[in-house]
Each structure stands twice: as C-alpha cells, then as structure tokens.
Design a protein around this motif. Sequence first.
Motif, PDB file in Angstrom:
ATOM      1  N   ASP A   1       2.882 -17.587 -12.491  1.00 55.20           N
ATOM      2  CA  ASP A   1       1.363 -17.847 -13.130  1.00 55.20           C
ATOM      3  C   ASP A   1       0.359 -18.565 -12.046  1.00 55.20           C
ATOM      4  O   ASP A   1      -0.944 -18.410 -12.182  1.00 55.20           O
ATOM      5  N   LEU A   2       1.110 -19.226 -11.268  1.00 57.82           N
ATOM      6  CA  LEU A   2       0.184 -19.858 -10.442  1.00 57.82           C
ATOM      7  C   LEU A   2       0.069 -19.413  -9.068  1.00 57.82           C
ATOM      8  O   LEU A   2      -0.574 -19.846  -7.907  1.00 57.82           O
ATOM      9  N   ASP A   3       0.731 -18.143  -8.714  1.00 61.64           N
ATOM     10  CA  ASP A   3       0.735 -17.451  -7.859  1.00 61.64           C
ATOM     11  C   ASP A   3       1.090 -18.109  -6.473  1.00 61.64           C
ATOM     12  O   ASP A   3       0.472 -18.364  -5.458  1.00 61.64           O
TER      13      ASP A   3
ATOM     14  N   CYS B   1      -1.782 -32.215 -16.016  1.00 59.44           N
ATOM     15  CA  CYS B   1      -0.657 -31.298 -15.750  1.00 59.44           C
ATOM     16  C   CYS B   1      -0.709 -29.836 -16.681  1.00 59.44           C
ATOM     17  O   CYS B   1      -0.755 -28.807 -16.046  1.00 59.44           O
TER      18      CYS B   1
ATOM     19  N   ALA C   1      -3.632 -28.797 -17.926  1.00 56.91           N
ATOM     20  CA  ALA C   1      -4.830 -28.297 -17.672  1.00 56.91           C
ATOM     21  C   ALA C   1      -4.832 -27.662 -16.094  1.00 56.91           C
ATOM     22  O   ALA C   1      -6.095 -27.056 -15.508  1.00 56.91           O
ATOM     23  N   ALA C   2      -3.648 -27.838 -15.469  1.00 55.87           N
ATOM     24  CA  ALA C   2      -3.685 -27.472 -13.890  1.00 55.87           C
ATOM     25  C   ALA C   2      -4.195 -26.187 -13.662  1.00 55.87           C
ATOM     26  O   ALA C   2      -3.716 -25.289 -14.602  1.00 55.87           O
ATOM     27  N   TRP C   3      -4.859 -25.884 -12.935  1.00 54.78           N
ATOM     28  CA  TRP C   3      -5.353 -24.455 -12.192  1.00 54.78           C
ATOM     29  C   TRP C   3      -4.671 -24.013 -11.039  1.00 54.78           C
ATOM     30  O   TRP C   3      -4.851 -22.694 -10.878  1.00 54.78           O
ATOM     31  N   SER C   4      -3.833 -24.524 -10.407  1.00 55.67           N
ATOM     32  CA  SER C   4      -3.335 -24.232  -9.189  1.00 55.67           C
ATOM     33  C   SER C   4      -2.041 -24.995  -8.996  1.00 55.67           C
ATOM     34  O   SER C   4      -1.730 -25.979  -9.460  1.00 55.67           O
TER      35      SER C   4
ATOM     36  N   SER D   1      -2.807 -28.557  -7.637  1.00 53.73           N
ATOM     37  CA  SER D   1      -3.398 -29.446  -8.663  1.00 53.73           C
ATOM     38  C   SER D   1      -2.268 -29.962  -9.485  1.00 53.73           C
ATOM     39  O   SER D   1      -2.201 -31.140  -9.805  1.00 53.73           O
ATOM     40  N   LEU D   2      -1.376 -28.965  -9.892  1.00 50.50           N
ATOM     41  CA  LEU D   2      -0.032 -29.471 -10.525  1.00 50.50           C
ATOM     42  C   LEU D   2       0.733 -30.324 -10.110  1.00 50.50           C
ATOM     43  O   LEU D   2       1.250 -31.605 -10.560  1.00 50.50           O
TER      44      LEU D   2
ATOM     45  N   SER E   1       3.227 -21.328 -23.976  1.00 48.35           N
ATOM     46  CA  SER E   1       2.892 -21.389 -22.461  1.00 48.35           C
ATOM     47  C   SER E   1       3.653 -22.455 -21.793  1.00 48.35           C
ATOM     48  O   SER E   1       3.800 -23.444 -22.521  1.00 48.35           O
TER      49      SER E   1
ATOM     50  N   ARG F   1       2.113 -24.752 -20.226  1.00 50.34           N
ATOM     51  CA  ARG F   1       1.249 -25.860 -20.268  1.00 50.34           C
ATOM     52  C   ARG F   1       1.920 -26.658 -21.527  1.00 50.34           C
ATOM     53  O   ARG F   1       1.654 -27.803 -21.408  1.00 50.34           O
TER      54      ARG F   1
END
Length: 466
Positions: free
Chosen positions: A47-49, A100, A102-105, A108-109, A170, A172
């Motif tokens: 999911d975060l590539d 965590c 709401a992390a976008w990458s 960031s996580l 998810s 999340r």
Amino acid sequence: MTATQAPPSARFDPALRGVALAVVLGTIMTTLDTTIVNVALNVLGRDLDASLSTVQWVITGYLLALSMTIPITGWAIERFGAKATWIVSLALFGAGSILCGAAWSAGSLIAFRALQGIGGGLLMPVAQTMLTRAAGPERLGRVMAVISIPGMLAPALGPLAGGLLLDHLSWRWMFYVNVPVCAVALLLAVRLLPRDEERRPESRLDLLGLALLSPGLAATVYGLSQVGEGTAGTQAFAGLLLGAVLMAAFVAHSLRGAGRALLDVRLFRDRAFTASTVTLFVYSVGVFGVLLLVPLYSQTVSGPGVLAAGLLVAPMGAGAIVTMLIAGRLTDRLGPHRPGITGILIVLAGMFACTRVDVSTGPVLMAAAMFVIGLGHGLVTPSIMASAYRTLPRPALPGAATASQILIRVGSALGAAVTAVVLQSLIRSQGTGVGTFATTFRWSLVIVAVAVVPALLIPRRPAPPA
C-alpha cells in the motif's frame, strides 16, 4: 488479630484497585503494539509502495524509540511526578497512533511509530513505580500479577488482532483502535491516580548519562535485531560493539556519579534485586524464543495462516491467566522464591513437550504444551518482578523499574536473535523439517533452565513489614 485476618496494609483496597485499573488499561496498548504490526509488513509494503527492508523499520523504529526512552523514566518521575509523566506518555502514544493511521508514506509511518515508541517507552516503568509505591511490600505479589496481564496477553492477542483487522479493515485501523482505549485510560488516570507528592522540581537531568545509555541501548537492540534478521555482518557487529562500549562507559560514569547518574547501577548491590533482574533477563531470552518459534512452526507444518498461528500461541495466555489469579497471593504469603522456581519448572515441562514434536504432532498437542508453558509463566513473572522491589527503599523504585525494563527489553531482543541464528543455521544444514524446530526448542529450553540458577539466590522470606 488472627492468622486468617489480613492487616489493613495487606488488603487490596479500592484506591489500589483504581491505580491498577488505570495502569493496566494504559500499558496493554503498548504491549499489543509491539506485535500487532508484525503480520502487516507485506500489506504495508504494497500500500505504501515500499520495500520490505524499508517497511521493517515500522517495527524496528518503534522498538528503538521505546528502548531509548526507557532510561529517562526515573528522572522524569522524580522531576515531574509519576502521574504527570504517565498522562504525558499516554498523550504522546495516542497522538502517535492517530498520526500512524493517517500516514501517507513509509517514511511518515516510521517517524510516527517512533513518536508512539517515545510515549510507550515511559509507560511500563512508570506503571511499575506507581503500583509498587501504592502497594507497599506486603501487596507486591498481587500488584505485579496485575501489571503482568498485558505482557501475558500481547504475544497471543497481537498477531491475532492484527490478522482479524487486516482480514476485515484497512491496516490503518491497527493504529486507530488505540485511540478510544487511550482516551479512556487518560480519563481514568486523571480521576484515579494519586496526586504527585513525591517529586523534586530541582532535579537535573544527567545529560552525559543520557548521551551514553540511550544510544548504547538502542545500538544493542539494533544490532540484535540485525542478527535476528540474518544480517550477521558489519551492521550487526557495529551495533553490538557500539552498544557495549557506550553502556560500559555509562556504568563507569554511574559509579563515579554517587547516585546522581541517570540510572544508579549501585542498585545491583541489593541481592534480591540483582537475582530477580538477572532471572528475568535470562528467562526472557528463552521464552521470547519460544514465542517466535511457535508461529513459524505452525505456518511451516500446518500451512500458511496468520490467524492459525495466533490461535496456536493463544493457549499460553490462557494458561498464564489461570495461575496469575493465585500467583500474587502465593507470593505475598510465601515469598517469591517458591512460586518463582515452581513456575520455571512448569515452563520447562511445557518446553520439553515442544522438543518432542515430530510429523505426527498435531496442533492440539502443541496448543496443550503452550498452555502448560502459560501456567508456569503466570507464576514466574509476578513473583520474580515482586522480588526485585521488596527490599529496596522507596526513593530507589523509579530507578529499579527502569533498570528491570531495560534488562527485559535487551533479553527479549537477544532471545529473538539467538532463536533466528539457531533456526537459520539448522535450516541450511537440515532443511525446514520438524526436527529443525525440535532442536531449536531445545536451545530455548536450555536457556530457561539456566534461569533457575539466579532464581535460587532470591531470598526465601515473605514480605517485610510495610
């Protein structure tokens, strides 16, 4: 007063029950978060590539932040008070959980997991300090049984909860689920925890000690984690060497500091404290190895499935809950020596059953062995933890709680590393057959057996007068 009547100081009064409730609710989140993410690495990478080596830092970053924060606990309690430190730690952990989710990458996580770890690193030693202060020596066994509950449940519930959440929601939500629990824990802390009356606003932070101990502890945990992942090369060696040098320098600094250091290593002059913490360290090495082996055994022998692996570990938590109901009372009545050693012997019996696995061993027999291990574990942890604090003066409790948590943390990391190295070497020579796991179980059994030696040095007498 008759022999069957407990003095007022030995009763589990409502005030102590309130402290215990607030503490357990706060610590159960951090212990679950050490294992709940383990089952989500592939999903997070997709999911975060991000690559698996990058996503692995979601776990490692949390553990390193947790380890680096533990050493400042004693100073924070002394400077700001236990209740204030507890509330700030809960707030940091809750904020980290929201971020965590709401992390976008991946980057960031990892950063937000480190924030979680900073809050989580303070919670367990602060919890132990508050409970030991509130309980006094005559009730230490029972309050240590209470504080042990999260540690008993986390290994079983963490992967199980992670698997259930990933199956239906998810990733999340593995972090968002902390938020309502944290909110309730904050409310209980404000209402139930006693006021901070034992603090010294003039207390100064030992910056040199912090610069030595926190990086030294983090480097040691990092080096052991690299060994556990099979990276037994330059990174692992450098981490372990740096950790050993920094912690040795801290010991020398603490001995010169005349009690003003971040952590007073002179606490280890107390026989009960030293024997108990060494026992917990060695025992953690062996038992944590079993907690890693059983899910791997399940997925290798019974086929893949995170939920099935979690269900195989769950009987250990169930067995621990059974004996914890009596472990505290036995410790307070008889002293920690007999319950602690009896518990280790029961754990060894369950681990011996694990070493007998073969192609005909089904999940029921392995679950039964884990239940026996849990029965012993429920006796060991409360009694040995209670023994560590029984003979220490009240001002030494924050430092003692910090030291014991450091040793348990390093012991768990060492257990993971030893288990991984042994298992990988056997797989290279023998393959992934059942015999490989049986041999690795024997290594863990021997390590736990060694814990009997320091346990024999624990004083036999019951609790001293309050």
